[in-house]
Scaffold this motif. Structure first.
Motif, PDB file in Angstrom:
ATOM      1  N   PHE A 469       0.771  -1.404  -0.023  1.00 52.52           N
ATOM      2  CA  PHE A 469       0.034  -0.226  -0.056  1.00 52.52           C
ATOM      3  C   PHE A 469       0.924   1.195   0.072  1.00 52.52           C
ATOM      4  N   GLY A 470       0.772   2.068  -0.940  1.00 54.21           N
ATOM      5  CA  GLY A 470       1.427   3.239  -1.013  1.00 54.21           C
ATOM      6  C   GLY A 470       0.751   4.469  -0.371  1.00 54.21           C
ATOM      7  N   VAL A 471       1.324   5.041   0.510  1.00 57.38           N
ATOM      8  CA  VAL A 471       0.727   5.995   1.243  1.00 57.38           C
ATOM      9  C   VAL A 471       0.892   7.395   0.882  1.00 57.38           C
ATOM     10  N   THR A 472      -0.258   8.117   0.720  1.00 56.08           N
ATOM     11  CA  THR A 472      -0.018   9.643   0.253  1.00 56.08           C
ATOM     12  C   THR A 472      -0.400  10.550   1.155  1.00 56.08           C
ATOM     13  N   GLU A 473      -0.397  11.638   1.082  1.00 51.73           N
ATOM     14  CA  GLU A 473      -0.776  12.763   2.166  1.00 51.73           C
ATOM     15  C   GLU A 473      -2.140  12.925   2.391  1.00 51.73           C
ATOM     16  N   ASP A 474      -3.200  12.342   1.492  1.00 47.41           N
ATOM     17  CA  ASP A 474      -4.384  12.826   1.558  1.00 47.41           C
ATOM     18  C   ASP A 474      -5.167  11.465   2.043  1.00 47.41           C
ATOM     19  N   GLU A 495       5.239   9.645   8.254  1.00 47.84           N
ATOM     20  CA  GLU A 495       5.704  11.084   8.104  1.00 47.84           C
ATOM     21  C   GLU A 495       5.044  11.723   6.747  1.00 47.84           C
ATOM     22  N   ARG A 496       4.436  11.001   6.161  1.00 45.64           N
ATOM     23  CA  ARG A 496       3.746  11.489   4.581  1.00 45.64           C
ATOM     24  C   ARG A 496       2.319  11.939   4.793  1.00 45.64           C
ATOM     25  N   VAL A 497       1.561  11.313   5.810  1.00 49.12           N
ATOM     26  CA  VAL A 497       0.158  11.584   5.399  1.00 49.12           C
ATOM     27  C   VAL A 497      -0.449  12.750   6.238  1.00 49.12           C
ATOM     28  N   ALA A 498      -1.456  13.385   5.897  1.00 51.00           N
ATOM     29  CA  ALA A 498      -1.849  14.653   6.613  1.00 51.00           C
ATOM     30  C   ALA A 498      -2.250  14.418   7.910  1.00 51.00           C
ATOM     31  N   ASP A 499      -2.732  13.427   8.303  1.00 53.90           N
ATOM     32  CA  ASP A 499      -3.277  12.885   9.473  1.00 53.90           C
ATOM     33  C   ASP A 499      -2.664  11.808   9.863  1.00 53.90           C
ATOM     34  N   ASP A 500      -1.606  11.808  10.858  1.00 57.19           N
ATOM     35  CA  ASP A 500      -0.528  10.733  11.241  1.00 57.19           C
ATOM     36  C   ASP A 500      -1.510  10.009  12.111  1.00 57.19           C
ATOM     37  N   ARG A 501      -2.146  10.680  13.192  1.00 60.63           N
ATOM     38  CA  ARG A 501      -3.085  10.209  14.309  1.00 60.63           C
ATOM     39  C   ARG A 501      -4.195   9.212  13.851  1.00 60.63           C
ATOM     40  N   ALA A 502      -4.600   9.622  12.578  1.00 60.70           N
ATOM     41  CA  ALA A 502      -5.751   8.715  11.877  1.00 60.70           C
ATOM     42  C   ALA A 502      -5.160   7.612  11.321  1.00 60.70           C
ATOM     43  N   LEU A 503      -4.105   7.807  10.549  1.00 57.20           N
ATOM     44  CA  LEU A 503      -3.625   6.355  10.097  1.00 57.20           C
ATOM     45  C   LEU A 503      -3.162   5.492  11.294  1.00 57.20           C
ATOM     46  N   VAL A 504      -2.525   5.847  12.511  1.00 61.13           N
ATOM     47  CA  VAL A 504      -2.212   4.956  13.411  1.00 61.13           C
ATOM     48  C   VAL A 504      -3.661   4.391  13.830  1.00 61.13           C
ATOM     49  N   ALA A 505      -4.659   5.058  14.181  1.00 56.80           N
ATOM     50  CA  ALA A 505      -5.879   4.405  14.322  1.00 56.80           C
ATOM     51  C   ALA A 505      -6.269   3.366  13.450  1.00 56.80           C
ATOM     52  N   GLU A 506      -6.045   3.752  12.048  1.00 54.48           N
ATOM     53  CA  GLU A 506      -6.518   2.661  10.908  1.00 54.48           C
ATOM     54  C   GLU A 506      -5.667   1.316  10.899  1.00 54.48           C
ATOM     55  N   LEU A 507      -4.242   1.695  11.358  1.00 46.07           N
ATOM     56  CA  LEU A 507      -3.507   0.509  11.525  1.00 46.07           C
ATOM     57  C   LEU A 507      -3.923  -0.330  12.817  1.00 46.07           C
ATOM     58  N   GLU A 552      12.098  13.807   0.492  1.00 47.38           N
ATOM     59  CA  GLU A 552      11.182  14.687  -0.390  1.00 47.38           C
ATOM     60  C   GLU A 552       9.548  14.085  -0.096  1.00 47.38           C
ATOM     61  N   GLY A 553       8.744  14.818   0.265  1.00 45.24           N
ATOM     62  CA  GLY A 553       7.256  14.584   0.386  1.00 45.24           C
ATOM     63  C   GLY A 553       7.011  14.229   1.932  1.00 45.24           C
ATOM     64  N   GLN A 554       7.784  14.482   2.876  1.00 41.00           N
ATOM     65  CA  GLN A 554       7.666  14.234   4.060  1.00 41.00           C
ATOM     66  C   GLN A 554       7.194  15.368   4.834  1.00 41.00           C
ATOM     67  N   LEU A 555       6.060  15.236   5.509  1.00 37.03           N
ATOM     68  CA  LEU A 555       5.333  16.473   6.267  1.00 37.03           C
ATOM     69  C   LEU A 555       5.780  16.601   7.453  1.00 37.03           C
ATOM     70  N   ARG A 556       6.558  15.854   8.247  1.00 35.66           N
ATOM     71  CA  ARG A 556       7.044  15.682   9.728  1.00 35.66           C
ATOM     72  C   ARG A 556       8.001  14.621   9.928  1.00 35.66           C
ATOM     73  N   GLN A 557       8.916  14.758  11.050  1.00 38.00           N
ATOM     74  CA  GLN A 557       9.851  13.813  11.501  1.00 38.00           C
ATOM     75  C   GLN A 557       9.560  13.608  12.837  1.00 38.00           C
ATOM     76  N   TYR A 558      10.053  12.571  13.447  1.00 40.89           N
ATOM     77  CA  TYR A 558      10.001  12.211  14.921  1.00 40.89           C
ATOM     78  C   TYR A 558      10.987  11.917  15.551  1.00 40.89           C
ATOM     79  N   SER A 559      10.982  12.008  16.915  1.00 39.84           N
ATOM     80  CA  SER A 559      11.900  11.599  17.859  1.00 39.84           C
ATOM     81  C   SER A 559      11.606  10.188  18.530  1.00 39.84           C
ATOM     82  N   TRP A 560      12.326   9.579  19.340  1.00 37.01           N
ATOM     83  CA  TRP A 560      11.777   8.595  19.965  1.00 37.01           C
ATOM     84  C   TRP A 560      10.501   8.858  20.951  1.00 37.01           C
ATOM     85  N   PRO A 561      10.510   9.729  21.860  1.00 34.76           N
ATOM     86  CA  PRO A 561       9.580  10.163  22.613  1.00 34.76           C
ATOM     87  C   PRO A 561       8.097  10.594  21.834  1.00 34.76           C
ATOM     88  N   GLU A 562       8.524  11.287  20.596  1.00 31.60           N
ATOM     89  CA  GLU A 562       7.227  11.631  19.785  1.00 31.60           C
ATOM     90  C   GLU A 562       6.633  10.778  19.153  1.00 31.60           C
TER      91      GLU A 562
END
Length: 612
Positions: A469-474, A495-507, A552-562
């Motif tokens: 599954f290729g994931v895009t920002e929308d 890192e690439r989806v507009a709503d990372d919390r929603a994707l976590v819930a979907e997973l 390229e295409g990343q909307l955000r990055q994370y650290s371990w705590p984040e």
């Protein structure tokens, strides 16, 4: 209509490659469309190049370059000062007389970069045509700007010395103002990762070919294969000509090669010596070719080879060959990979692999149906890379800059990119962690593998088998039933989806109870990035957060705590694996040392979790 001043180093007919040709094509079209244009360029002239007809607009070859005898040149500091003063006088004379609405900045390699400082101080808008990585290496080729740029002490000295010397010394933040038109996603990505500046306005403006020079090929059946191979790029050690010559030794004696590119005399002599050493002297022809003769050269050969071994900014010559109906065999490295599709409009082979190149050429020689298919699809691709579209895009950028409305700039999608079909991601689920050198768990089946950077949401055949599954920002939801997968590998998707919390819930929803989800992400606080921040602070480089390790295409990055905080509402963390640096044993050794608090500076993070 606008008054446009084009500022560049080389300008046709005195030029080395496609960068300068594109500059000429665009400038000429802007003139034809009613804009006033003038060109201010380097005074270096290539020997034995006929002048040809003069363009219908002024071309002032007045700027002194840091170039001598075909190579970059670093003169003594007194001579550098003389060059800077002379170039500033030439620029100011043109600006005072011509009073341009916008300056079109093309190739500044080996030129005085502080010419841009003067344009900036006068408040004249600039549009940059970035067709290679001169924003990275340009400082190395300009010893005067480099002298005052490398650290805070030198910059402080430069700010004092500039008024006394009467010329600019310290470069401003070039990326802060202006429109930067990159000719490929690859060039934009590599420039933003390694240059000193950030570029808020950075559209992709793909180059195009002059269709009148390359009319459509004869749709009839191609002539019988004659083993006539062609190369028309610059003779350069990075271009893979050595590999091409070695591949020729693996082909039948009837195979011949025409090397019709220009290059430094020393490089041509080296290649001629290699051809003789390999016993190919009678089968290889070296000859420079005028641009007007290119179409006939493409049509008179059976196959065009583009063996480049360095990440090409783009690569126009394969498109020219495709436009003439000549099948292409290429490496597809760098920006050329954005239009070269293996088995669709060309055949690709690994860079530097002479046997693979010989095998690809032999396939064309023995499979006429493949030749016909590549000719047809190659022409379709080339037809969409028309320089008229390129000129349209540059015209829109220049007018927006001249009218001070770059903030609202919006270019139409390129025809080829808009028409390109989605292709399934080639992801092997068992190798979900191979790229980061880790093996975390034995993932069960059925397995879902998500990865960012695809062409769009691409569902696999169903939950009874592995899916990709290729994931895009929308992306808002996954097209799978609850609990469909026993395991999920998620790499670079959050890192690439507009709503990372929603994707976590979907997973969490599509993972069956007790299943495993493995999250792989780069660590934005890793030791390499921390060191780069300190070094760039010392240099005075103005870098955005995305330029430190972001793809390229990343909307955000994370650290371990984040990352852990993002997962915790829906997942219980089972294990954490830090990823080290290097490959193989080096990577395993550095990862083993990252224990306790040191884990926070690892290069990458792998977290295994199970749904709550």
């Amino acid at each position: 209509m606008a008054r446009i001043l084009t500022l560049t180093n080389w300008y046709p007919p005195h030029h080395f490659g496609g960068y300068e040709v594109l500059c000429d094509d665009v400038t000429t079209r802007l003139h034809r469309r009613g804009h006033q244009v003038e060109v201010l360029c380097g005074a270096e002239l290539l020997p034995e190049v006929p002048e040809g007809p003069s363009p219908p607009y002024p071309v002032h070859r007045r700027l002194r370059m840091y170039w001598r005898d075909g190579l970059p040149w670093t003169p003594e500091v007194g001579e550098q000062l003389a060059i800077e003063r002379a170039n500033q006088r030439q620029l100011e004379e043109v600006l005072d007389r011509y009073r341009p609405d916008v300056v079109s900045v093309w190739h500044m390699g080996a030129l005085s970069l502080n010419l841009l400082t003067t344009v900036r101080r006068r408040g004249i808008p600039m549009v940059y045509a970035i067709c290679d990585e001169w924003l990275i290496y340009g400082l190395e080729l300009d010893p005067w700007s480099h002298r005052w740029f490398t650290n805070p002490l030198r910059r402080a000295a430069g700010r004092v010395a500039g008024p006394l010397l009467g010329v600019p010394t310290v470069l401003p933040d070039l990326g802060a103002e202006g429109c930067f038109c990159f000719l490929s996603r690859h060039t934009r990505r590599s420039t933003e990762a390694a240059s000193p500046w950030s570029y808020p306005i950075d559209p992709i403006v793909y180059p195009g070919i002059e269709r009148s020079m390359f009319p459509p090929p004869d749709p009839a059946e191609p002539p019988p294969w004659g083993w006539n191979l062609l190369y028309t790029s610059r003779l350069d050690a990075r271009k893979g000509v050595d590999t091409l010559l070695r591949a020729l030794t693996l082909l039948p004696e009837a195979a011949t090669l025409s090397l019709l590119g220009r290059g430094e005399p020393a490089e041509r002599a080296r290649l001629e010596a290699l051809a003789t050493e390999l016993g190919l002297a009678e089968r290889v022809r070296f000859e420079p070719l005028a641009r007007a003769d290119l179409a006939q050269a493409y049509r008179s050969h059976d196959c065009f080879i583009f063996p480049s071994e360095w990440p090409e900014p783009f690569g126009m010559v394969p498109l020219e060959a495709m436009a003439c109906g000549t099948p292409v065999v290429a490496t597809g490295v760098g920006g050329s990979g954005e239009f070269l599709l293996n088995g669709v409009n060309c055949l690709l082979f690994p860079p530097g692999d002479a046997p693979a190149l010989a095998e690809a050429i032999t396939r064309l020689a023995t499979d006429r149906a493949l030749c016909r298919a590549l000719r047809a699809q190659g022409w379709v691709a080339a037809d969409q890379f028309d320089v008229e579209w390129t000129a349209d895009a540059y015209e829109a950028c220049h007018l927006a800059a001249a009218e001070h409305r770059l903030g609202a700039l919006e270019l139409p999608p390129h025809p080829f990119i808009a028409a390109r079909p989605d292709h399934a991601l080639e992801i092997q689920p068992k190798q979900a962690f191979a790229e980061v050198g880790a093996s975390l768990v034995q993932l069960e089946r059925p397995l879902l593998s998500l990865r960012g950077g695809g062409d769009g949401p691409l569902a696999g055949p169903g939950p009874e088998r592995d899916s990709t599954f290729g994931v895009t920002e929308d992306t808002k939801e996954l097209p799978y039933a609850d609990g469909a997968f026993a395991a999920i590998a998620c790499q670079g998707a959050l890192e690439r989806v507009a709503d990372d919390r929603a994707l976590v819930a979907e997973l969490a929803r599509v993972c069956r109870p007790g299943g495993t989800v493995a999250f792989v992400s780069a660590n934005r606080r890793n030791a390499t990035i921390a060191r780069a921040r300190l070094v760039n602070f010392w240099r005075g480089w103005h870098r955005s957060a995305a330029q430190y390790g972001g793809a390229e295409g990343q909307l955000r990055q994370y650290s371990w705590p984040e990352l852990e905080a993002l997962l915790s509402p829906h997942f219980r963390i089972v294990s954490r694996l830090p990823i080290g640096w290097g490959q193989g044993a080096k990577q395993r050794t550095t990862a083993a040392a990252l224990r306790g608090p040191l884990r926070s500076v690892s290069r990458a993070m792998v977290i295994a979790a199970t749904p709550r």
